[in-house]
Design an enzyme around this catalytic site. Structure first.
Site, PDB file in Angstrom:
ATOM      1  N   ILE A   1       0.845  -1.201   0.000  1.00  0.00           N
ATOM      2  CA  ILE A   1       0.000   0.000   0.000  1.00  0.00           C
ATOM      3  C   ILE A   1       0.876   1.245   0.000  1.00  0.00           C
ATOM      4  O   ILE A   1       1.922   1.277   0.663  1.00  0.00           O
ATOM      5  CB  ILE A   1      -0.980  -0.012   1.201  1.00  0.00           C
ATOM      6  CG1 ILE A   1      -2.002   1.127   1.101  1.00  0.00           C
ATOM      7  CG2 ILE A   1      -0.239  -0.003   2.523  1.00  0.00           C
ATOM      8  CD1 ILE A   1      -3.188   0.979   2.045  1.00  0.00           C
ATOM      9  N   CYS A   2       0.441   2.234  -0.738  1.00  0.00           N
ATOM     10  CA  CYS A   2       1.186   3.482  -0.874  1.00  0.00           C
ATOM     11  C   CYS A   2       0.618   4.520   0.109  1.00  0.00           C
ATOM     12  O   CYS A   2      -0.401   5.145  -0.181  1.00  0.00           O
ATOM     13  CB  CYS A   2       1.074   3.971  -2.320  1.00  0.00           C
ATOM     14  SG  CYS A   2       2.015   5.441  -2.652  1.00  0.00           S
ATOM     15  N   VAL A   3       1.240   4.629   1.264  1.00  0.00           N
ATOM     16  CA  VAL A   3       0.863   5.677   2.220  1.00  0.00           C
ATOM     17  C   VAL A   3       2.144   6.327   2.741  1.00  0.00           C
ATOM     18  O   VAL A   3       3.073   5.636   3.149  1.00  0.00           O
ATOM     19  CB  VAL A   3      -0.014   5.167   3.398  1.00  0.00           C
ATOM     20  CG1 VAL A   3      -1.410   4.819   2.941  1.00  0.00           C
ATOM     21  CG2 VAL A   3       0.598   3.992   4.114  1.00  0.00           C
TER      22      VAL A   3
END
Length: 149
Positions: free
Chosen positions: A85-87
């Site tokens: 996930i891209c956070v």
């Protein structure tokens, strides 16, 4: 081990104040591995879906961010095919003061409210911008296929 005390405290806090729609199951043999389950909210493109991911804490937590990998396939601009996930909080915005509760809340927010900005999957983000109805239909289809009981 200071990191283990911190992890136990954070786990205790999460048990005391659970995040609605999210459950955590730490590995009995290794407190650094948490199996998490997220139920998508009713106003999400992933409505009705239950998504599983693993949160892995590094040995030097909280000085290094945990890693997250979704084990349930999801059609999402911010989650790649490998389940990462891209956070920002898990990348360049990590600070030792960040709590695991806030990380989990950010992950839940990201899943329920996909954004085409800062994507891990540019094609999905582009579709989301140009043909939202088709994006939503595909997200629902994948949710039914991979994330339904």
């Amino acid at each position: 081990m200071a990191s283990l005390r911190r992890i136990q405290k954070e786990l205790s806090d999460l048990n005391t104040r659970p995040i609605e729609g999210l459950s955590i199951d730490p590995d009995e043999g290794n407190m650094l591995i948490w199996r998490c389950t997220l139920k998508a909210s009713s106003d999400s493109p992933y409505k009705g879906g239950t998504f599983h991911f693993t949160l892995t804490l590094p040995d030097n937590f909280p000085f290094k961010a945990p890693t997250v990998a979704f084990t349930t396939k999801i059609y999402h601009p911010g989650i790649n095919e490998e389940g990462h996930i891209c956070v920002p909080v898990l990348r360049d915005q990590w600070k030792p003061a960040v709590t695991l509760s806030s990380v989990l809340a950010i992950i839940q927010e990201k899943v329920n409210n996909p954004s085409p900005d800062d994507p891990f999957e540019p094609e999905i983000a582009a579709l989301m911008k140009t043909d939202y109805a088709r994006f939503q239909a595909t997200a629902k289809e994948w949710t039914k296929k991979y994330a339904s009981a």
